[in-house]
Design a protein around this motif. Structure first.
Motif, PDB file in Angstrom:
ATOM      1  N   ALA A  12      -9.732 -12.929 -19.944  1.00 52.57           N
ATOM      2  CA  ALA A  12      -8.664 -12.346 -19.362  1.00 52.57           C
ATOM      3  C   ALA A  12      -7.428 -11.864 -20.020  1.00 52.57           C
ATOM      4  N   ALA A  13      -7.053 -12.266 -21.305  1.00 50.12           N
ATOM      5  CA  ALA A  13      -6.148 -12.166 -22.273  1.00 50.12           C
ATOM      6  C   ALA A  13      -6.453 -10.503 -22.591  1.00 50.12           C
ATOM      7  N   ALA A  14      -7.699 -10.401 -22.705  1.00 47.47           N
ATOM      8  CA  ALA A  14      -8.012  -9.279 -23.471  1.00 47.47           C
ATOM      9  C   ALA A  14      -8.252  -8.077 -22.501  1.00 47.47           C
ATOM     10  N   ALA A  15      -8.600  -8.359 -21.021  1.00 46.94           N
ATOM     11  CA  ALA A  15      -8.698  -7.538 -20.028  1.00 46.94           C
ATOM     12  C   ALA A  15      -7.517  -6.915 -19.774  1.00 46.94           C
ATOM     13  N   GLY A  16      -7.627  -5.451 -19.225  1.00 43.39           N
ATOM     14  CA  GLY A  16      -6.395  -4.479 -18.892  1.00 43.39           C
ATOM     15  C   GLY A  16      -5.790  -4.904 -17.721  1.00 43.39           C
ATOM     16  N   SER A  17      -6.504  -4.114 -16.726  1.00 38.40           N
ATOM     17  CA  SER A  17      -6.123  -4.629 -15.347  1.00 38.40           C
ATOM     18  C   SER A  17      -6.932  -5.729 -14.734  1.00 38.40           C
ATOM     19  N   GLY A  18      -8.040  -5.798 -15.112  1.00 34.99           N
ATOM     20  CA  GLY A  18      -9.118  -7.203 -14.738  1.00 34.99           C
ATOM     21  C   GLY A  18      -8.871  -7.384 -13.475  1.00 34.99           C
ATOM     22  N   GLY A  19     -10.137  -7.360 -12.560  1.00 32.26           N
ATOM     23  CA  GLY A  19     -10.375  -8.050 -11.526  1.00 32.26           C
ATOM     24  C   GLY A  19     -10.455  -9.608 -11.555  1.00 32.26           C
ATOM     25  N   ALA A  20     -11.687  -9.974 -11.994  1.00 35.94           N
ATOM     26  CA  ALA A  20     -11.952 -11.374 -12.175  1.00 35.94           C
ATOM     27  C   ALA A  20     -11.294 -11.898 -13.589  1.00 35.94           C
ATOM     28  N   PHE A  69      -9.356 -18.513  -1.223  1.00 40.61           N
ATOM     29  CA  PHE A  69      -7.958 -18.747  -1.339  1.00 40.61           C
ATOM     30  C   PHE A  69      -7.703 -19.340  -2.783  1.00 40.61           C
ATOM     31  N   ILE A  70      -8.724 -20.395  -2.997  1.00 40.21           N
ATOM     32  CA  ILE A  70      -8.621 -20.872  -4.450  1.00 40.21           C
ATOM     33  C   ILE A  70      -8.825 -19.899  -5.521  1.00 40.21           C
ATOM     34  N   GLU A  71      -9.844 -19.042  -5.325  1.00 35.59           N
ATOM     35  CA  GLU A  71     -10.114 -17.984  -6.421  1.00 35.59           C
ATOM     36  C   GLU A  71      -8.873 -17.029  -6.784  1.00 35.59           C
ATOM     37  N   SER A  72      -8.445 -16.576  -5.431  1.00 36.91           N
ATOM     38  CA  SER A  72      -7.292 -15.459  -5.524  1.00 36.91           C
ATOM     39  C   SER A  72      -6.158 -16.050  -6.062  1.00 36.91           C
ATOM     40  N   THR A  73      -5.824 -17.537  -5.720  1.00 35.03           N
ATOM     41  CA  THR A  73      -4.683 -18.103  -6.083  1.00 35.03           C
ATOM     42  C   THR A  73      -4.808 -18.405  -7.873  1.00 35.03           C
ATOM     43  N   THR A  74      -5.969 -18.789  -8.224  1.00 31.52           N
ATOM     44  CA  THR A  74      -5.957 -19.216  -9.689  1.00 31.52           C
ATOM     45  C   THR A  74      -6.205 -17.577 -10.409  1.00 31.52           C
ATOM     46  N   VAL A  75      -6.636 -16.583  -9.992  1.00 34.48           N
ATOM     47  CA  VAL A  75      -6.726 -15.574 -10.654  1.00 34.48           C
ATOM     48  C   VAL A  75      -5.282 -14.766 -10.580  1.00 34.48           C
ATOM     49  N   PHE A  76      -4.474 -14.813  -9.481  1.00 42.51           N
ATOM     50  CA  PHE A  76      -3.124 -14.325  -9.452  1.00 42.51           C
ATOM     51  C   PHE A  76      -2.336 -15.243 -10.515  1.00 42.51           C
TER      52      PHE A  76
END
Length: 137
Positions: A12-20, A69-76
């Motif tokens: 995630a730190a290496a991803a640019g805009s990153g979805g997941a 909900f859990i996935e969107s919250t943790t991703v954001f």
């Protein structure tokens, strides 16, 4: 502020805009079954409304909604942590997301709450206030 012990995935730190968020999102969705399964959902319903039941289709939809909900919250929140150049998900990341995007206030974390932007008072409004004060006298 307290920090959750879930580091942001290196991908995630290496991803640019990153979805997941890579492994972080995968582990979050894998743990959802242990967080909210059909048995737990039925137990919660029994506490709220004894004697009522859910059909399997409704239970599946509610579990899927909770999962999303859990996935969107943790991703954001992971993206917010990445924006802070941190690899540790902090409570304030979750709090900011929940307050701004879901209008959910988490009790017990009010010290550094997200402040709403206060619009400056206009000249016309100040005139109306002064007229009201004069009328009260």
């Amino acid at each position: 502020a307290a920090a959750l012990q879930a580091p942001v995935a290196p991908s995630a730190a290496a991803a640019g805009s990153g979805g997941a968020v890579g492994a972080g999102a995968a582990s979050a969705t894998a743990n959802v079954a242990t967080i909210l399964g059909k048995r737990k959902l039925h137990e919660m319903l029994e506490q709220i409304s004894p004697g009522d039941t859910l059909s399997d289709d409704v239970a599946d939809v509610l579990i899927e909604m909770a999962d999303d909900f859990i996935e969107s919250t943790t991703v954001f929140a992971s993206r917010l942590a990445k924006h802070r150049k941190s690899n540790v998900l902090d409570v304030r990341d979750l709090k900011l997301h929940l307050e701004k995007n879901w209008n959910i206030r988490v009790p017990g974390f009010g010290g550094d709450s997200v402040r709403a932007f206060k619009k400056p008072v206009t000249h016309n409004h100040q005139k109306r206030l002064s007229l009201i004060k004069r009328a009260k006298r």
